[in-house]
Design a protein around this motif. Structure first.
Motif, PDB file in Angstrom:
ATOM      1  N   GLU A  89       0.858  -1.189   0.000  1.00 43.27           N
ATOM      2  CA  GLU A  89       0.000   0.000   0.000  1.00 43.27           C
ATOM      3  C   GLU A  89       0.892   1.236   0.000  1.00 43.27           C
ATOM      4  OE1 GLU A  89      -3.873   1.667   2.409  1.00 43.27           O
ATOM      5  OE2 GLU A  89      -3.378  -0.463   2.477  1.00 43.27           O
ATOM      6  N   THR A  90       0.628   2.143  -0.941  1.00 43.61           N
ATOM      7  CA  THR A  90       1.387   3.383  -1.054  1.00 43.61           C
ATOM      8  C   THR A  90       0.531   4.530  -0.520  1.00 43.61           C
ATOM      9  OG1 THR A  90       2.481   2.511  -3.022  1.00 43.61           O
ATOM     10  CG2 THR A  90       2.627   4.874  -2.680  1.00 43.61           C
ATOM     11  N   TYR A  91       1.183   5.496   0.124  1.00 45.35           N
ATOM     12  CA  TYR A  91       0.465   6.635   0.683  1.00 45.35           C
ATOM     13  C   TYR A  91       1.275   7.905   0.480  1.00 45.35           C
ATOM     14  CZ  TYR A  91       3.395   4.730   4.413  1.00 45.35           C
ATOM     15  OH  TYR A  91       4.435   4.190   5.109  1.00 45.35           O
ATOM     16  N   GLU A  92       0.685   9.037   0.822  1.00 43.48           N
ATOM     17  CA  GLU A  92       1.374  10.323   0.685  1.00 43.48           C
ATOM     18  C   GLU A  92       2.636  10.312   1.539  1.00 43.48           C
ATOM     19  OE1 GLU A  92       0.750  13.132  -1.199  1.00 43.48           O
ATOM     20  OE2 GLU A  92      -0.698  11.814  -2.176  1.00 43.48           O
ATOM     21  N   PRO A  93       3.770  10.777   0.998  1.00 44.35           N
ATOM     22  CA  PRO A  93       5.016  10.788   1.770  1.00 44.35           C
ATOM     23  C   PRO A  93       4.881  11.580   3.075  1.00 44.35           C
ATOM     24  CG  PRO A  93       5.432  11.306  -0.530  1.00 44.35           C
ATOM     25  CD  PRO A  93       3.942  11.302  -0.353  1.00 44.35           C
ATOM     26  N   PHE A  94       5.456  11.018   4.127  1.00 44.11           N
ATOM     27  CA  PHE A  94       5.501  11.700   5.422  1.00 44.11           C
ATOM     28  C   PHE A  94       6.915  11.560   5.958  1.00 44.11           C
ATOM     29  CE2 PHE A  94       5.357  11.912  10.016  1.00 44.11           C
ATOM     30  CZ  PHE A  94       4.621  13.080  10.219  1.00 44.11           C
ATOM     31  N   THR A  95       7.487  12.678   6.405  1.00 38.44           N
ATOM     32  CA  THR A  95       8.855  12.671   6.918  1.00 38.44           C
ATOM     33  C   THR A  95       8.862  12.934   8.416  1.00 38.44           C
ATOM     34  OG1 THR A  95       9.685  13.463   4.789  1.00 38.44           O
ATOM     35  CG2 THR A  95      11.152  13.685   6.682  1.00 38.44           C
ATOM     36  N   LEU A  96       9.471  12.003   9.148  1.00 38.08           N
ATOM     37  CA  LEU A  96       9.742  12.220  10.569  1.00 38.08           C
ATOM     38  C   LEU A  96      11.050  13.002  10.644  1.00 38.08           C
ATOM     39  CD1 LEU A  96       9.105   8.723  12.245  1.00 38.08           C
ATOM     40  CD2 LEU A  96       7.721  10.765  12.497  1.00 38.08           C
TER      41      LEU A  96
END
Length: 115
Positions: A89-96
């Motif tokens: 499953e691919t999702y919107e990029p999120f950066t910690l």
């Protein structure tokens, strides 16, 4: 072609929840960031209706996360290392980027698939 019963679909969902239990989060190049099992306190696995849902909650302060990390994909495996991906499953990029950042990833497998 024969249709399988409602009970058979439930059996399939139970099998997937019990056996496809490793969830890996990957970055934008498909490089694994972390692979976790349901025994990890950050992972939950439930059956809701016709879906098997795995949820991961990660924080920038987690010892196995070195920020900054960008998450874009979750992948389900049957084994703890290596193996063949069973669901992606691919999702919107999120950066910690810091210790206070948090990401929640929900990965759902629908059985049967309802269009």
């Amino acid at each position: 072609m024969a249709e399988i019963s409602t009970v058979a679909y439930q059996d399939l969902r139970n099998y997937i929840q019990t056996n496809w239990k490793y969830i890996e989060l990957q970055d934008e190049s498909g490089t694994p960031i972390v692979r976790l099992s349901p025994s990890d306190s950050r992972v939950t696995s439930v059956i809701e209706g016709n879906e098997v849902k795995l949820t991961i909650v990660l924080k920038g302060s987690d010892a196995d996360i070195v920020e900054p990390k960008t998450f874009v994909k979750s992948v389900i495996y049957k084994v703890g290392t290596g193996g063949t991906p069973f669901s992606t499953e691919t999702y919107e990029p999120f950066t910690l980027v810091g210790a206070d950042d948090e990401i929640t990833v929900n990965h759902s497998i629908q059985i049967p698939v309802i269009a």
